[in-house]
Design an enzyme around this catalytic site. Structure first.
Site, mmCIF file in Angstrom:
data_model
loop_
_atom_site.group_PDB
_atom_site.id
_atom_site.type_symbol
_atom_site.label_atom_id
_atom_site.label_comp_id
_atom_site.label_asym_id
_atom_site.label_seq_id
_atom_site.Cartn_x
_atom_site.Cartn_y
_atom_site.Cartn_z
ATOM 1 N N SER A 18 -0.342 -40.057 -51.300
ATOM 2 C CA SER A 18 -1.634 -38.905 -50.928
ATOM 3 C C SER A 18 -0.568 -37.817 -50.594
ATOM 4 C CB SER A 18 -3.039 -38.633 -51.948
ATOM 5 O OG SER A 18 -3.464 -38.882 -50.794
ATOM 6 N N ASP A 193 -11.201 -32.309 -47.625
ATOM 7 C CA ASP A 193 -12.349 -32.669 -48.452
ATOM 8 C C ASP A 193 -12.404 -33.567 -47.544
ATOM 9 O OD1 ASP A 193 -9.553 -34.291 -48.608
ATOM 10 O OD2 ASP A 193 -10.041 -34.393 -50.833
ATOM 11 N N HIS A 196 -7.959 -35.172 -46.518
ATOM 12 C CA HIS A 196 -6.595 -35.232 -47.200
ATOM 13 C C HIS A 196 -6.230 -33.686 -46.384
ATOM 14 C CE1 HIS A 196 -7.376 -37.088 -51.097
ATOM 15 N NE2 HIS A 196 -5.912 -37.352 -51.267
#
Length: 243
Positions: A18, A193, A196
């Site tokens: 991601s 967060d 990330h």
């Protein structure tokens, strides 16, 4: 019909989880690299949210065909950015967890697969997982109904394994876990967060990756003539000829 040579753009392939997938968002590190390489190189995002190195190793031959050596010669660089999911705690997140030794072996196999496809080790850059801010990530976990499933110290073990695998494979490595915590700096500003990247984190990755990437793309020419150099009376002579 007149015949002409197709224009072929070299590629930089971003392969990861991601953190790579999101890198094309506004302010993302991938977008920054793509901006720097306008008219020189296509930057291809092959980030897959939630993926680990085990799945990446299986999938890679579908993304870079070992039989298409002519096309692969146009790959200027590949970034390999896995580990943030591999390092998930086995008892808390068994689906994404990959044991440390297997993670190392998977990175080496990814390098081997790239080499067999014609992408030599000197064109590959491994990127370690970044550090993890446990309090912030725990809040995210709780919101989704599960307990904290990663530790920064464990992410560090995977980062070290990535660095060691890079040395054994002959690839460059960007050790984010170490760089973001260097000299005791507040690495939390690089995270949105706890896991990330924030805007500052994306810029950090872009700046440090460019140091490694620039030498691999410096030789690439500006593709197609500058508009001011196009012959207005005979544009075909400018636009349909080989550079």
């Amino acid at each position: 019909m007149s015949r002409f040579t197709p224009v072929i753009w070299p590629k930089v392939v971003l392969f990861g989880d991601s953190i790579t997938q999101f890198s094309f968002q506004t302010g993302g590190w991938g977008a920054d690299i793509a901006n720097k390489l306008q008219r020189k190189c296509d930057v291809v995002n092959r980030g897959l949210s939630g993926y680990n190195s085990r799945w990446a190793k299986i999938l890679l031959p579908r993304l870079i065909d070992s039989q298409n050596s002519a096309e692969n010669r146009n790959i200027a660089a590949v970034t390999v950015f896995f580990g943030a999911n591999d390092c998930a705690l086995e008892d808390k997140n068994p689906q994404q967890h990959v044991p440390l030794q297997e993670y190392s072996d998977n990175l080496k196999e990814i390098s081997r697969l790239l080499t067999s496809a014609g992408v030599s080790a000197d064109r590959v850059i491994f990127i370690t997982p970044p550090p993890l801010h446990e309090p912030a990530w725990e809040k995210e976990c709780i919101l989704k109904g599960y307990p904290l499933n990663r530790h920064n110290s464990v992410a560090g073990q995977y980062a070290q394994a990535c660095v060691q695998a890079a040395a054994q494979c002959g690839t460059d490595v960007l050790d984010l876990w170490t760089l973001m915590q260097k000299d005791g700096q507040d690495y939390t500003v690089y995270l949105s967060d706890g896991l990330h990247l924030s805007e500052k984190g994306n810029q950090f990755v872009a700046d440090h990756l460019w140091v490694l990437l620039e030498s691999r793309v410096a030789h690439l020419p500006f593709i197609l003539p500058y508009w001011g150099d196009v012959d207005s009376k005979s544009p075909e002579s400018s636009l349909l000829c080989d550079q």
